[in-house]
Design a protein around this motif. Structure first.
Motif, PDB file in Angstrom:
ATOM      1  N   LYS A 175     121.412  49.096 101.112  1.00 35.23           N
ATOM      2  CA  LYS A 175     120.964  48.375 102.309  1.00 35.23           C
ATOM      3  C   LYS A 175     122.047  47.404 102.785  1.00 35.23           C
ATOM      4  CE  LYS A 175     118.648  45.049  99.266  1.00 35.23           C
ATOM      5  NZ  LYS A 175     117.371  44.743  98.601  1.00 35.23           N
ATOM      6  N   TYR A 234     125.632  46.370 100.922  1.00 35.04           N
ATOM      7  CA  TYR A 234     125.949  44.984 100.544  1.00 35.04           C
ATOM      8  C   TYR A 234     127.253  44.527 101.205  1.00 35.04           C
ATOM      9  CZ  TYR A 234     122.184  45.045  97.060  1.00 35.04           C
ATOM     10  OH  TYR A 234     120.959  45.116  96.433  1.00 35.04           O
ATOM     11  N   THR A 240     119.103  45.494  89.382  1.00 31.13           N
ATOM     12  CA  THR A 240     120.255  45.487  88.464  1.00 31.13           C
ATOM     13  C   THR A 240     119.999  44.621  87.234  1.00 31.13           C
ATOM     14  OG1 THR A 240     121.819  45.860  90.257  1.00 31.13           O
ATOM     15  CG2 THR A 240     122.709  44.913  88.226  1.00 31.13           C
ATOM     16  N   ILE A 276     123.402  45.257  93.409  1.00 29.21           N
ATOM     17  CA  ILE A 276     124.528  44.346  93.179  1.00 29.21           C
ATOM     18  C   ILE A 276     125.453  44.806  92.036  1.00 29.21           C
ATOM     19  CG2 ILE A 276     123.383  42.717  91.563  1.00 29.21           C
ATOM     20  CD1 ILE A 276     125.402  41.568  94.617  1.00 29.21           C
ATOM     21  N   TYR A 316     125.574  37.810  96.618  1.00 32.94           N
ATOM     22  CA  TYR A 316     124.811  38.622  97.580  1.00 32.94           C
ATOM     23  C   TYR A 316     125.009  38.112  99.016  1.00 32.94           C
ATOM     24  CZ  TYR A 316     121.643  40.138  93.658  1.00 32.94           C
ATOM     25  OH  TYR A 316     121.097  40.638  92.512  1.00 32.94           O
TER      26      TYR A 316
END
Ligand SMILES: *Cc1c(COP(=O)(O)O)cnc(C)c1O
Length: 368
Positions: A38, A42, A207, A225, A352
């Motif tokens: 998405k 990232y 994750t 991630i 993030y």
């Protein structure tokens, strides 16, 4: 790697393969791997990432919105794509592109069944999301009877998976909370499976869940991630490597006398002679204003240069007083050594947020 001549985000597919291999090595052979791509992968390049992962052993992809799934399909992704947060207005497009919706409440369930029926679908794969403590999206356990009765009445959809999302999988201080979420999920999914009369896949780990809760992998894990190189802990970061390097160049160098100022609103005032470098990236590129005024820094010829004054839309100015450099030299904003996580920490942010903010204006360079 070639020296940067403009601002570029380099994406290293070999490193992606390494991270994927490391994460896969934590799983049983039978556990499926869903790669979360998405938000432009990232902030990298979702289509490049997904197409590369499709050549490896990835079983599933996930995006947040239908539009992102359509882009994957257009780029050649044929594996299943889960849409984590679809809106009913896009359900026809979702079906036209064989994307699979997360269904998280009664309203969206009814809307999807109506559209799937109107489109003459049978057994269209859907994924039922349950809230087990994040309190963001998802049915509650006691919605089960309603869901089961709706599904019994409709041949247009079939539940491919039951899933939930952990609230604090990276935070070992919240271990008991996470274990409770996992137990809650087990009991909900057992009841759903019984009510449906067939066994959908189960998944709950992101994750950090994958890394910290090996007993909770169920049938599939959803990792984002980690693929991009961050493990949310020092221990895990040792095994993963950031895939993206954000580089730029020095456009201009200025010598600033004591008493002068730098940038908008004269936010930096010099109390001694200094040298500054102006760089071609700013808050429109994802380096927010919070990084200005000596909070954030970049690296030039191995040395740290603080961002001074206010971040502009298209530029930042950095302090190079004690750095041996010239106009045209390469500048590292983040890479595998000076990581996005370290830079994000200078503003109390997280990897993030920084990596997903890197704007589409910045050129992506794919290293094969
Ligand atoms: C974003 C997201 C993930 C991936 O989380 P990471 O921490 O990046 O691995 C997994 N599941 C859901 C529901 C998500 O929204």
């Amino acid at each position: 790697m070639p020296k940067a001549q403009e601002t570029v985000l380099e994406i290293d597919l070999k490193t992606l393969k390494h991270n994927f291999g490391h994460l896969k090595s934590k799983l049983n052979k039978k556990t499926k791997f869903l790669a979360v791509v998405k938000a432009y992968g990232y902030g990298s390049d979702a289509c490049q990432i997904a197409n590369y992962l499709q050549t490896l052993d990835v079983d599933y992809f996930a995006v947040a919105y239908v539009k992102e799934g359509v882009a994957l399909r257009k780029s050649g992704i044929t594996k299943p794509v889960l849409v984590l947060h679809p809106q009913a207005v896009n359900f026809k497009t979702l079906i036209d592109n064989c994307l699979e919706p997360s269904i998280y409440n009664a309203k969206i369930l009814n809307e999807f069944i109506n559209i799937a029926s109107a489109e003459k679908q049978t057994n269209y794969p859907i994924h039922i999301k349950f809230n087990t403590g994040l309190n963001r999206l998802g049915f509650w356990g006691n919605d089960l009877n309603y869901i089961a009765s709706k599904l019994k009445d409709s041949a247009s959809v079939k539940v491919k998976s039951i899933f939930s999302h952990l609230a604090a999988s990276e935070d070992l201080k919240e271990k008991q909370f996470t274990l409770n979420q996992i137990e809650n999920f087990k009991s909900i999914s057992k009841n759903v499976t019984k009510a449906l009369g067939y066994k959908p896949m189960l998944h709950i780990c992101n994750t950090s869940g994958l890394l910290n809760y090996p007993d909770a992998h169920f049938d599939m894990v959803r990792s984002g991630i980690g693929l991009y190189g961050f493990g949310n802990s020092e221990k895990e970061n040792k095994h993963l490597k950031p895939i993206a390097t954000l580089k730029t160049v020095i456009s201009q160098i200025h010598s600033i006398e004591k008493g002068e100022s730098v940038g908008y609103n004269r936010a930096y005032k010099s109390n001694a002679f200094l040298k500054t470098a102006t760089l071609p990236l700013g808050h429109a590129d994802g380096i927010g204003r919070q990084y200005g005024n000596d909070n954030g820094f970049v690296t030039i010829n191995g040395q740290k240069a603080n961002i001074i004054g206010n971040v502009c839309m298209d530029m930042i100015m950095v302090n190079i007083t004690n750095i041996d450099c010239k106009e045209g030299d390469e500048v590292i904003v983040f890479d595998a050594n000076h990581t996005a996580e370290n830079l994000a920490q200078t503003t109390n942010s997280i990897s993030y947020e920084l990596i997903t903010a890197i704007s589409q204006r910045i050129k992506r360079v794919i290293l094969q």
